[in-house]
Design a protein around this motif. Structure first.
Motif, short mmCIF file in Angstrom:
data_model
loop_
_atom_site.label_atom_id
_atom_site.label_comp_id
_atom_site.label_asym_id
_atom_site.label_seq_id
_atom_site.Cartn_x
_atom_site.Cartn_y
_atom_site.Cartn_z
N SER A 181 -28.14 21.30 -9.98
CA SER A 181 -28.04 22.89 -10.08
C SER A 181 -26.63 23.09 -10.70
O SER A 181 -26.32 23.98 -11.32
N ALA A 182 -25.50 22.43 -9.59
CA ALA A 182 -24.11 22.86 -9.87
C ALA A 182 -23.83 22.65 -11.30
O ALA A 182 -22.89 23.27 -11.87
N VAL A 231 -22.95 28.27 -7.73
CA VAL A 231 -24.67 27.88 -7.72
C VAL A 231 -24.73 26.67 -6.46
O VAL A 231 -25.68 26.44 -6.08
N MET A 232 -23.68 25.89 -6.34
CA MET A 232 -23.72 24.98 -5.46
C MET A 232 -23.77 25.53 -4.13
O MET A 232 -24.55 25.10 -3.07
N GLY A 284 -29.84 28.00 -8.12
CA GLY A 284 -29.61 26.85 -7.30
C GLY A 284 -31.00 26.31 -6.57
O GLY A 284 -31.73 27.02 -5.94
N SER A 285 -30.94 25.09 -6.54
CA SER A 285 -32.28 24.34 -6.10
C SER A 285 -31.74 23.77 -4.72
O SER A 285 -30.84 22.79 -4.59
N GLU A 286 -32.72 23.75 -3.72
CA GLU A 286 -32.52 23.20 -2.38
C GLU A 286 -32.37 21.72 -2.65
O GLU A 286 -31.68 21.03 -1.94
N PHE A 302 -27.33 16.12 -0.26
CA PHE A 302 -26.27 16.42 -0.05
C PHE A 302 -25.01 16.30 0.93
O PHE A 302 -24.14 16.01 0.94
N LYS A 328 -25.18 28.43 -3.51
CA LYS A 328 -26.70 28.90 -3.43
C LYS A 328 -27.73 27.65 -2.73
O LYS A 328 -28.29 27.99 -2.06
N ALA A 329 -27.34 26.74 -3.46
CA ALA A 329 -28.28 25.42 -3.34
C ALA A 329 -28.09 25.10 -1.86
O ALA A 329 -29.11 24.80 -1.05
N THR A 364 -31.32 15.18 -4.28
CA THR A 364 -29.95 14.72 -3.91
C THR A 364 -29.86 15.14 -2.12
O THR A 364 -30.13 16.24 -1.90
N PRO A 384 -29.14 19.76 -5.33
CA PRO A 384 -27.78 20.89 -5.47
C PRO A 384 -26.76 20.19 -6.63
O PRO A 384 -26.05 21.19 -7.01
N PHE A 385 -26.58 19.10 -7.05
CA PHE A 385 -25.89 18.59 -7.92
C PHE A 385 -26.37 18.81 -9.24
O PHE A 385 -25.41 19.47 -10.19
N ARG A 409 -29.84 27.48 0.81
CA ARG A 409 -31.24 27.23 0.63
C ARG A 409 -31.31 25.87 1.68
O ARG A 409 -32.30 25.95 2.64
N ARG A 410 -30.54 24.80 1.78
CA ARG A 410 -30.47 23.70 2.50
C ARG A 410 -30.39 24.04 3.86
O ARG A 410 -31.04 23.50 4.91
N ALA A 464 -20.08 26.50 -11.12
CA ALA A 464 -20.60 25.38 -10.44
C ALA A 464 -20.65 25.65 -9.05
O ALA A 464 -21.69 25.28 -8.47
#
Lengths: 258, 228
Positions: free
Chosen positions: A162-163, B140-141, A154-156, A106, B143-144, A104, A159-160, B147-148, B137
């Motif tokens: 993950s959420a 964790v958003m 949470g995945s880089e 983001f 956290k993602a 994604t 992100p969606f 990372r980005r 949600a």
């Protein structure tokens, strides 16, 4: 799988997204445990392999058209199981967006992509709960959500995904408290397992799969039926009668701090 | 970052976000605040608002506190219509996505993004399923996103405060029946100002010493919910 024998004898279970991957493996595991398995899929023709697995494991497969983004389909699937077999003991919501394995962007994507994920993983989680509630109340049943380790750390890249997977964990904790007085248990599993996307990756990017496997202390990705299935069956069985509001991470030790 | 950072506050019209913005303004900080009536799920409107507020400048800090008030209304999930579920649970997730996405365009390299959420989801609360769903949600958003955005040295962290802080200054609070939440426990510390508690952490996170803190959850609820 002899260890599961009898755990769900005569019980009726609906598994969504059951046509492949974890959903297919979990369906077979429930069959090994003696359950009548409602195989919820968007396209019934996509359920044939799962149905064969369920039958081979000694269970009763019931193929159900169940696009979880369509309220009438999920309601009809639940009603059919409850009417035809007289009960519904567990719902396993495993379906995910078709785009769940895509990266994604983001910073540039739109709400349409969010909706793809949310409609399947968040809204359908709520809707299935509401639709199944009267049946699970009668059987003192279980609602099990297939979350993901990505929904914890949470995945880089995703992100969606993950959420929405995290959303399910928040849902589980709160609903476990809300439904506790009804003796309905609500849990989730966060699996790390071979999926159709990972099968493709094995062909297209074998080194990437090797890298992922190298991060798993047990040295391999989980098998949907034999690694993810048993803990899923356990959580829906009477053996887990005192377990609710939990997320069980089944990842071969890949995620130990969650 | 300089000694007087510019803070962009993205929030609803009331609750902890609005109170934090007011306190920052009162103490003389450089504040930009989105219009409280802004629909945070409208990407175009949010982008236009931020362009209007920031012009060609960047901001040093972004504080996002934008849980929809409907999420705080206690109700069993079986009593909710689909529209009510959407507003109470999914609206806030969409708002967090759009707000973070648009904030990314205006936050400076090395900037700080701070989300403010209620401490409900660590334990879960009956009849607040939509809120707990949304909060986990968004956690964790964040956290993602941390990372980005790390490559730009932007940190993204979450501060969690007591549930009641989200009712600060809320005209509608009188009409809101909060559920009995003994599950959240009793605070270990005596009463304090949730706004001050948040500001203390916002200021701490703005320091260079906090440059390595990202993707973290900082709980300032007086010890009400202690993380396992």
């Amino acid at each position: 799988m002899s260890g599961l024998q009898g755990l769900m004898e005569g019980r009726v279970v609906l598994v969504t997204g059951a046509g492949a991957g974890v959903g297919r493996g979990v369906s077979a595991a429930f069959a090994s445990a003696g359950a009548i398995v409602g195989i919820g899929v968007r396209r019934p023709e996509a359920a044939e392999e799962t149905a064969a697995d369920v039958a081979a494991a000694g269970g009763t497969p019931v193929i159900l058209r169940c696009d979880v983004t369509d309220s009438s389909q999920s309601a009809a699937a639940i009603a059919q199981l409850a009417n035809d077999y007289g009960r519904l003991d567990a719902v396993v919501h495993n379906a995910v967006s078709n785009r769940s394995s895509e990266a994604t962007d983001f910073e540039h994507t739109t709400l349409d992509e969010w909706e793809d994920h949310s409609s399947v993983t968040v809204r359908a989680t709520w809707r299935l709960a509401v639709q199944a509630y009267p049946h699970l109340q009668k059987t003192r049943g279980a609602y099990l959500l297939m979350s993901s380790p990505a929904g914890i750390e949470g995945s880089e890249r995703a992100p969606f995904y993950s959420a929405v997977k995290a959303a399910q964990r928040g849902f589980v904790r709160a609903l476990a408290r809300e439904w506790g007085p009804d003796h309905i248990r609500v849990n989730s599993v966060a699996p790390l397992a071979i999926s159709p996307a990972l099968e493709n990756m094995k062909i297209l990017e074998p080194e990437r799969v090797k890298r992922i496997e190298g991060l798993v202390p047990l040295g391999r990705l989980g098998d949907p039926e034999t690694d993810i299935g048993p803990p899923s069956v356990f959580l829906c069985s009477d053996e887990a009668r005192y377990v609710t509001g939990q997320t069980l991470v089944v990842s071969g030790g890949r995620f130990t701090s969650l | 970052m300089g000694p007087s950072p510019t803070t962009l506050v993205i929030t609803t019209r009331s609750g902890i976000g609005a109170s934090v913005a007011k306190r920052l303004q009162d103490r003389g900080d450089a504040i930009l605040q989105t219009d409280p009536s802004l629909d945070l799920t409208d990407a175009g409107a949010v982008a236009a608002s931020l362009r209007s507020l920031c012009g060609s400048n960047t901001v040093d800090r972004v504080v996002l506190a934008a849980i929809d008030p409907s999420a705080f209304r206690a109700a069993p999930i079986t009593s909710l219509s689909e529209a009510e579920w959407d507003q109470a649970a999914e609206y806030s997730m969409r708002a967090a996505f759009i707000a973070l996405q648009q904030a990314h365009a205006v936050v400076a390299d090395g900037g700080r993004v701070i989300l403010v959420l209620p401490t409900v989801v660590t334990t879960g609360v009956a009849e607040l399923v939509p809120l707990c769903t949304a909060v986990e949600a968004i956690r964790v958003m964040a956290k993602a996103v941390a990372r980005r955005w790390g490559a730009r040295s932007i940190t993204v962290n979450t501060i969690e405060v007591e549930l009641s802080a989200f009712m600060l200054g809320d005209d509608d609070a009188d009409g809101v029946v909060m559920p009995a939440v003994p599950v959240l426990g009793q605070p270990a510390l005596p009463p304090s100002s949730a706004v001050d508690d948040v500001l203390g952490l916002v200021d701490m996170l703005a320091t260079p010493a906090a440059g390595a803190i990202t993707g973290a959850l900082l709980v300032a609820d007086r010890g009400t919910v202690m993380q396992p």
